[in-house]
Design a protein around this motif. Structure first.
Motif, mmCIF file in Angstrom:
data_model
loop_
_atom_site.group_PDB
_atom_site.id
_atom_site.type_symbol
_atom_site.label_atom_id
_atom_site.label_comp_id
_atom_site.label_asym_id
_atom_site.label_seq_id
_atom_site.Cartn_x
_atom_site.Cartn_y
_atom_site.Cartn_z
ATOM 1 N N GLU A 45 40.306 35.402 28.944
ATOM 2 C CA GLU A 45 38.964 36.001 28.996
ATOM 3 C C GLU A 45 39.105 37.495 28.712
ATOM 4 O OE1 GLU A 45 35.626 37.178 32.322
ATOM 5 O OE2 GLU A 45 37.218 35.780 32.850
ATOM 6 N N LEU A 75 37.879 41.004 28.820
ATOM 7 C CA LEU A 75 36.872 41.719 29.593
ATOM 8 C C LEU A 75 36.106 42.663 28.665
ATOM 9 C CD1 LEU A 75 39.085 42.510 32.709
ATOM 10 C CD2 LEU A 75 37.447 40.636 32.400
ATOM 11 N N LYS A 102 34.412 48.733 31.133
ATOM 12 C CA LYS A 102 35.562 47.836 30.953
ATOM 13 C C LYS A 102 36.594 48.037 32.061
ATOM 14 C CE LYS A 102 35.532 47.616 25.878
ATOM 15 N NZ LYS A 102 36.320 47.989 24.699
ATOM 16 N N VAL A 103 36.866 49.308 32.367
ATOM 17 C CA VAL A 103 37.840 49.602 33.423
ATOM 18 C C VAL A 103 37.327 49.073 34.761
ATOM 19 C CG1 VAL A 103 38.971 51.460 34.728
ATOM 20 C CG2 VAL A 103 38.839 51.590 32.230
ATOM 21 N N ASP A 104 36.015 49.234 34.994
ATOM 22 C CA ASP A 104 35.427 48.708 36.238
ATOM 23 C C ASP A 104 35.640 47.197 36.342
ATOM 24 O OD1 ASP A 104 34.635 51.127 37.092
ATOM 25 O OD2 ASP A 104 32.500 50.892 36.597
ATOM 26 N N LEU A 150 37.920 45.374 34.900
ATOM 27 C CA LEU A 150 39.340 45.063 35.134
ATOM 28 C C LEU A 150 39.722 45.368 36.581
ATOM 29 C CD1 LEU A 150 42.107 44.216 34.045
ATOM 30 C CD2 LEU A 150 42.446 46.553 33.233
ATOM 31 N N ALA A 151 39.258 46.515 37.082
ATOM 32 C CA ALA A 151 39.587 46.894 38.458
ATOM 33 C C ALA A 151 39.048 45.865 39.455
ATOM 34 C CB ALA A 151 39.022 48.280 38.773
ATOM 35 N N GLU A 152 37.830 45.385 39.198
ATOM 36 C CA GLU A 152 37.239 44.377 40.091
ATOM 37 C C GLU A 152 38.087 43.112 40.139
ATOM 38 O OE1 GLU A 152 34.778 44.187 42.220
ATOM 39 O OE2 GLU A 152 34.280 46.299 41.932
ATOM 40 N N ARG A 153 38.497 42.667 38.937
ATOM 41 C CA ARG A 153 39.290 41.431 38.872
ATOM 42 C C ARG A 153 40.636 41.596 39.576
ATOM 43 N NH1 ARG A 153 37.334 37.689 35.016
ATOM 44 N NH2 ARG A 153 39.085 36.416 35.660
ATOM 45 N N LEU A 154 41.267 42.733 39.305
ATOM 46 C CA LEU A 154 42.577 42.966 39.931
ATOM 47 C C LEU A 154 42.432 43.085 41.450
ATOM 48 C CD1 LEU A 154 44.142 45.530 37.408
ATOM 49 C CD2 LEU A 154 44.610 43.081 37.556
ATOM 50 N N ALA A 155 41.429 43.825 41.879
ATOM 51 C CA ALA A 155 41.229 44.027 43.317
ATOM 52 C C ALA A 155 40.950 42.690 44.011
ATOM 53 C CB ALA A 155 40.094 45.010 43.553
ATOM 54 N N ILE A 195 42.110 39.755 43.201
ATOM 55 C CA ILE A 195 43.379 39.029 43.382
ATOM 56 C C ILE A 195 44.205 39.675 44.487
ATOM 57 C CG2 ILE A 195 45.574 38.443 42.270
ATOM 58 C CD1 ILE A 195 43.985 38.263 39.606
ATOM 59 N N ILE A 196 44.249 41.013 44.477
ATOM 60 C CA ILE A 196 45.047 41.717 45.489
ATOM 61 C C ILE A 196 44.528 41.379 46.896
ATOM 62 C CG2 ILE A 196 45.672 44.013 46.382
ATOM 63 C CD1 ILE A 196 45.490 44.975 43.392
ATOM 64 N N ILE A 237 45.623 37.913 48.371
ATOM 65 C CA ILE A 237 47.038 37.638 48.679
ATOM 66 C C ILE A 237 47.319 37.908 50.156
ATOM 67 C CG2 ILE A 237 49.411 38.378 48.221
ATOM 68 C CD1 ILE A 237 48.500 38.953 45.335
#
Lengths: 265, 320
Positions: free
Chosen positions: A240, A242, A250-252, A254-259, A261-262, A265
């Motif tokens: 997908e 982004l 775009k950065v927002d 990506l940051a949302e998706r990464l956050a 997942i983090i 965990i």
């Protein structure tokens, strides 16, 4: 020091994935237009041997199993100033690891006495990583895996070996004869042969021993393991991409998706 | 008699790899309707024994003063003796250096056959079959192991732990090993430990050739710090001397299995993919939409990393 280096010819691992095909019936990769090259870890092993011989004297014998095309990797080793080369003539295209180890062991016994046998850590084609261990068992020697270097030990008949571990390194001293598997390191980056030495390598003698002369039964291949299936896996992952009207959006995203997942965990 | 034996190193404790190894062993044993024994070699702490009991039907502790330090010859003698007694159908080891060093030799001594780097093990037609990547990860092979026991090292860190169950019994085994005088450990060095090891990491930020030099890795480290991630790199970046070789992920480097692998300016050569294939989620930042890495990503951003890393670090720093 009497050093034997086992080398393997493989399909060039740098072949792009889009050009890579397997022959399902033969259960091996199709050659296509790809080159046959020396396995990189075997080149690291030869380089390690050359450095030790250059520093401490001795003799290097390179050994490979295969058909007539495998002569090429021996010629290259001779061009790099290996002293002798031996082809163990095997008609089997896809030998199992124990068959390879037994063939090499039979050839190496004919070359006795030897102090150390070097093999690559694994091969860039099948990557089984078993040759060193099985060879040591066949020759009844110790084995040290993942070594980056070796040198004479504190007394004759002993060698010191430095090897990589999961989180550092270990130094061992071993009696000889010994089998060592060599891994890549910035100290054993393979040298490039000179053009003149490449030309001369074709005038050097090459020893050839057929399997029958080694007492190896071709029918014993496959008794250890065999390839039940070989295929190119279908990547089902759909990436997908982004999107966003601005870089910030775009950065927002990506940051949302990464956050997310983090946090999970 | 157990059908499956999982071999663990006491000094490693019950890390993620050990849990994955026991999980794989439990699933294989259940598919056979048989028992799983965990064989723990070398000194081990009581907490690790308790953890192993919840996965295995029996934990066999192999103690001997010769096993205090790792020595291939002594460890091999111990495993050969124990596995010879237990006579299992399959012996599983993890994907650490010691396991990889011993697998084929153990198989040879037990009269069995071996395979390594397995991502799956199963029984078919009465033989154990190991599934693994070959040709630098471009193909998958299923290797049928003709001789018993099948001795296999697996990508344990990528495997799910076994669900907890009633604790198994513990047996202490003294072997009275004879010292092998051929090889001795004379020195060792552990790299300074910054956080968890790469192979154990759950979050990894990795940089590649596209970063163009060592400088941008400092920016990536700031991003990794904001995410609580470990740093890694492709072979090209390590070969160029931009970062330590110990960061290298791929066929000739470390094989990792994080929950999240963020690849920055990495094209995605198959040799690199082989090292990250067990990651749960792969995502990438690369300005080339056709970069092969995107074929392995769940999501990605097509952008110049230089424009993204700074604001992304700031954003994730806010989330933390």
């Amino acid at each position: 020091m009497n050093i034997i280096v086992c080398i393997k010819q493989i399909l060039d691992p740098e072949i792009p994935a889009r050009d890579f095909r397997v022959d399902g019936a033969k259960r091996q990769a199709e050659r296509g237009s790809a080159n046959l090259v020396t396995n990189i870890f075997c080149e690291n092993a030869l380089e390690t041997a050359l450095q030790v011989r250059d520093a401490h004297g001795g003799k290097i014998t390179v050994v490979t199993c295969g058909g007539v095309e495998a002569e090429e990797v021996l010629r290259k080793a001779l061009a790099l100033k290996a002293d002798e080369a031996v082809l163990l003539e095997s008609p089997i295209e896809n030998p199992d690891p124990l068959f390879v180890a037994r063939t090499l062991a039979a050839g190496i016994r004919k070359l006795e006495p030897f102090d150390v046998v070097l093999v690559g850590r694994e091969a860039g084609d099948w990557g089984a990583g078993q040759t060193g261990g099985l060879l040591a068992e066949e020759l009844s020697t110790p084995c040290i895996a993942f070594a980056e270097s070796f040198a004479p030990g504190t007394e004759p008949g002993r060698l010191q070996v430095k090897r990589q571990t999961d989180n550092g390194w270990e130094g061992f001293e071993s009696s000889t004869p010994l089998v060592i598997t060599i891994t890549n390191h910035d100290k054993n980056v393979p040298r490039i042969p000179k053009t003149r030495d490449v030309m001369q390598s074709y005038r050097k003698p090459l020893t050839k021993w057929p399997l029958a002369e080694l007492g190896i039964d071709v029918d014993s291949n496959g008794g250890y393991s065999h390839i039940a299936d070989l295929f190119v896996p279908v990547k089902e992952t759909h990436c997908e991409f982004l999107s966003g009207d601005t870089l910030e959006a775009k950065v927002d995203a990506l940051a949302e998706r990464l956050a997310g997942i983090i946090r999970s965990i | 008699m157990p059908d499956v034996v999982a071999c663990l190193w006491g000094r490693a404790g019950m890390d993620r790899a050990a849990q994955g190894l026991l999980g794989a062993g439990r699933r294989l044993a259940e598919s056979l309707g048989e028992k799983l024994h965990a064989v723990v070699v070398g000194p081990v702490d009581p907490a690790a024994v308790e953890a192993a009991r919840t996965a295995a039907d029996k934990v066999v502790l192999v103690e001997d003063e010769l096993l205090a330090e790792y020595n291939a010859e002594n460890y091999l003698a111990a495993l050969t003796a124990v596995c010879g007694q237990l006579a299992p159908r399959a012996v599983l080891l993890g994907n650490d250096v010691y396991s990889q060093e011993l697998t084929a030799r153990l198989a040879h001594r037990l009269g069995g056959s071996a395979a390594g780097d397995a991502v799956d093990v199963a029984i078919a037609d009465g033989q154990l079959r190991a599934t693994r990547g070959v040709y630098g990860g471009k193909a998958t092979a299923v290797i049928a192991l003709a001789k018993t026991p099948a001795v296999v090292w697996i990508r344990a860190r990528a495997m799910a732990p076994a669900p907890a169950r009633a604790p198994g019994e513990v047996e202490l085994l003294s072997l009275g090993l004879a010292q092998d005088s051929r090889v001795s450990l004379i020195s060792s060095h552990a790299d300074a430990k910054e956080g968890v090891r790469l192979e154990e990491a759950r979050l990894i930020v990795s940089g590649g050739r596209g970063l163009g030099g060592p400088g941008p890795f400092e920016q990536l480290q700031a991003l990794a710090a904001a995410m609580g991630a470990q740093m890694a790199a492709s072979r090209a970046a390590c070969d160029a001397g931009w970062v330590p070789a110990s960061w290298q992920v791929g066929q000739t480097g470390k094989k990792v299995a994080p929950e999240l692998y963020l690849a920055v300016a990495i094209s995605g050569a198959s040799q690199h993919i082989m090292g990250i294939a067990d990651s749960k989620v792969i995502c990438a930042i690369n300005r080339d939409p056709d970069a092969p890495i995107f074929k392995h990503c769940r999501f990605g951003l097509v952008e110049d990393y230089q424009k993204v890393i700074g604001p992304l670090t700031a954003k994730l720093g806010q989330h933390a």
